[in-house]
Scaffold this active site. Structure first.
Site, short mmCIF file in Angstrom:
data_model
loop_
_atom_site.label_atom_id
_atom_site.label_comp_id
_atom_site.label_asym_id
_atom_site.label_seq_id
_atom_site.Cartn_x
_atom_site.Cartn_y
_atom_site.Cartn_z
N ASN A 214 1.67 0.07 5.54
CA ASN A 214 2.17 -0.41 4.26
C ASN A 214 3.11 -1.56 4.56
O ASN A 214 4.08 -1.39 5.31
CB ASN A 214 2.92 0.72 3.54
CG ASN A 214 3.73 0.22 2.35
OD1 ASN A 214 3.33 -0.74 1.69
ND2 ASN A 214 4.85 0.86 2.09
N GLY A 215 2.83 -2.75 4.03
CA GLY A 215 3.72 -3.87 4.25
C GLY A 215 2.98 -5.13 4.65
O GLY A 215 1.77 -5.27 4.39
N GLU A 216 3.69 -6.03 5.28
CA GLU A 216 3.13 -7.30 5.72
C GLU A 216 3.67 -7.64 7.10
O GLU A 216 4.87 -7.51 7.36
CB GLU A 216 3.49 -8.44 4.76
CG GLU A 216 3.00 -8.25 3.34
CD GLU A 216 1.50 -8.42 3.18
OE1 GLU A 216 0.86 -8.98 4.11
OE2 GLU A 216 0.97 -8.00 2.15
N GLY B 246 14.99 -12.40 -4.72
CA GLY B 246 16.19 -12.89 -4.06
C GLY B 246 17.05 -11.82 -3.42
O GLY B 246 18.21 -12.08 -3.09
N CYS C 235 0.83 -1.20 0.00
CA CYS C 235 0.00 0.00 0.00
C CYS C 235 0.87 1.25 0.00
O CYS C 235 2.09 1.18 -0.03
CB CYS C 235 -0.91 0.02 1.24
SG CYS C 235 -1.97 -1.43 1.39
N ARG D 28 -4.84 1.40 -0.90
CA ARG D 28 -4.78 -0.02 -0.60
C ARG D 28 -4.53 -0.90 -1.82
O ARG D 28 -5.20 -0.75 -2.86
CB ARG D 28 -6.08 -0.48 0.07
CG ARG D 28 -5.99 -1.93 0.56
CD ARG D 28 -7.27 -2.42 1.16
NE ARG D 28 -7.09 -3.77 1.70
CZ ARG D 28 -8.03 -4.68 1.79
NH1 ARG D 28 -9.26 -4.40 1.37
NH2 ARG D 28 -7.77 -5.87 2.29
N LEU D 29 -3.58 -1.81 -1.66
CA LEU D 29 -3.41 -2.95 -2.56
C LEU D 29 -3.90 -4.16 -1.78
O LEU D 29 -3.31 -4.54 -0.77
CB LEU D 29 -1.94 -3.12 -2.95
CG LEU D 29 -1.60 -4.37 -3.78
CD1 LEU D 29 -2.31 -4.32 -5.13
CD2 LEU D 29 -0.10 -4.49 -3.96
N ASP E 243 -3.57 -8.73 8.12
CA ASP E 243 -2.38 -8.85 8.95
C ASP E 243 -2.02 -7.54 9.63
O ASP E 243 -1.46 -7.53 10.73
CB ASP E 243 -1.19 -9.34 8.11
CG ASP E 243 -0.89 -8.42 6.94
OD1 ASP E 243 -1.69 -8.40 5.99
OD2 ASP E 243 0.13 -7.72 6.97
#
Length: 502
Positions: free
Chosen positions: A70-72, A336, A2, A45-46, A93
């Protein structure tokens, strides 16, 4: 995930809404805002977790506290169990961060495992912002008379405010009452090599198992999603390992795993990625990048990453093309990033003065701590430019702590010992042998972008020294000229300091 904007003090709501609108690309699914007293919070929001019910700002059941993030938060299920499921209203979350702050105050930030930038307020005037310890998710702030402003990207700020903008420091929180406080370090102080390696490059199965299991756990934790998730597959060792673990997870859960690769016709990255994808049985997608594609994407990439460093720009261009294509198919991807900094993958790590173990260890610690200025900035911006989230399992806290506790001698090269041999040995059998032993190649080189972009800016004029920026090459001057034009003619030294080149 987000984009966020926050303001505390003398709030200009219309200005805040305009700031939020400038980062709509970060969250195209929904817009939310709230004002209480002298605090305003805004959110683009995403939708990834709880698509139907996770709109932000989030609030508690009484409507007295609010949060935008914003994030997880990867350990949100554990936080729910610890605090009590009855507190939670959604499956988001981010709600775990809300209740952690309600229950513990700023100390609740220590509960959070993940990547985040957040703003929290209460109806009685308390306000707090915070950024994860590595700075995986971006956050900027501008302190001016009467108001302090926060946003996910530099472009959100009015042009008049940009000379005041600074990067909000990772691992810190700020409130009007307490000021700036550090709550976590990128590299915890207790993390240091446990012992000297008696035989550099020789290790037992227990170390390989520990490295393997820690990375597998980090990848699996980042597979959480209520929408599609894929992997950016460059064909190098690091993304191949991530793809291998993700593919095993997807199979166990009966899910497909899309993988995405980009490169010029005949590029080594495309060829290597195809080998990995066929070995793993993924749903593989190739984006063949023409010279015209790369040149057209160049100004978009420079604007997106808000940077002009040549190594970042070269990798950002193929990343932009990859993100544009992948975003039509998934909402999140694994990458990665971070493996080279943790396991000494870059060639300069194996040159003087870093042939000394202590010097190498110090340099690894330094470069991990600086990732938020460089590769993580490119990783976040190129994906979020198309409303897609990038996740970085190698930069999981447990992976960092384990990797930096390994004797640095085990990361040094020598006769019969190639770079990242420890990582290669840990995942023997997981990826094709030819990829397992493939040498390191920069993404911008392997994709074929480097030569095209170098030539594309050779005719660019040198930039006047009046800008106060030291430019190291004609290529960098060309990228800087694009950056300056794309970011509305920024001149202030303080703002340019945000983008100090490597």
């Amino acid at each position: 995930m987000c984009g966020i904007v926050a303001a505390v003090g003398e709030v200009d709501v219309q200005m805040c809404r305009e700031m939020l609108g400038r980062i709509k690309h970060r969250g195209p699914d929904d817009t939310g805002e709230i004002r209480r007293g002298n605090v305003w919070l805004g959110h683009q929001r995403l939708s990834i977790m709880d698509v139907g019910g996770g709109a932000q700002p989030l609030s508690d059941v009484d409507g007295t506290t609010y949060l935008v993030a914003n994030g997880e938060i990867y350990n949100h299920r554990h936080i729910r169990e610890d605090l009590g499921h009855e507190l939670f209203e959604t499956g988001s979350d981010s709600e775990a961060a809300l209740h952690a702050l309600i229950v513990d105050g700023p100390a609740g930030l220590a509960r959070l495992r993940g990547m985040f930038a957040l703003a929290f307020m209460t109806s009685d005037g308390e306000f707090l912002v915070a950024r994860d310890s590595l700075g995986v998710k971006p956050l900027y702030w501008a302190r001016r008379a009467g108001v302090t402003l926060f946003a996910s990207e530099l472009r959100a700020f009015d042009e008049a405010d940009r000379p005041l903008v600074e990067s909000f420091p990772p691992g810190c929180c700020w409130s009007p009452a307490s000021g700036l406080v550090r709550f976590a370090d990128a590299i915890p102080s207790h993390v240091r090599p446990a012992r000297r390696a008696e035989e550099p490059g020789v290790w037992d199965e227990s170390l390989l198992k520990s490295v393997r299991e820690t990375i597998v756990s980090a990848v699996e934790n980042r597979m959480m999603s209520d929408v599609g998730i894929g992997v950016f597959l460059s064909g190098g060792l690091d993304s191949a390992i991530v793809a291998a673990v993700a593919a095993e997870y997807a199979k166990r859960h009966g899910q497909p795993l899309p993988t995405f690769a980009v490169g010029a016709p005949g590029s080594s990255d495309l060829a290597a990625a195809k080998v990995v994808a066929e070995f793993l049985g993924t749903e593989h997608h190739e984006i063949v990048m023409t010279r015209e594609d790369a040149i057209a994407a160049l100004p978009k990439a420079v604007r997106a990453i808000e940077h002009y460093d040549p190594s970042l720009v070269r990798s950002a261009v193929p990343n932009m093309l990859l993100a544009e294509y992948a975003s039509k198919r998934v909402h999140a991807v694994l990458t990665g990033e971070g493996a080279d900094e943790l396991f000494a993958g870059y060639s300069y790590y194996h040159e003087a003065p870093f042939t000394d173990p202590d010097a190498l260890q110090a340099e690894l610690v330094r470069t991990v701590g600086e990732l938020h200025h460089l590769n993580l900035q490119r990783c976040d911006r190129t994906t979020m430019a198309y409303g897609m989230e990038a996740r970085v399992p190698f930069l999981d806290r447990d992976v960092i702590e384990l990797a930096l506790s390994i004797p640095p001698e085990h990361k040094m090269t020598g006769p019969g010992v190639e770079e990242k041999k420890l990582l290669r040995d840990a995942f023997e059998g997981w990826v094709p042998e030819e990829i397992l032993r493939r040498g390191k190649e920069q993404f911008g080189d392997g994709s074929g972008a480097k030569d095209v972009l170098e030539k594309a800016v050779q005719s660019s004029p040198e930039i006047a020294a009046a800008d106060g920026v030291e430019l190291r090459s004609k290529e960098e001057a060309g990228f800087y000229a694009i950056w300056r034009d794309e970011l509305d003619g920024i001149r202030a030294d303080r703002t340019l300091g945000l983008f100090a080149t490597t």
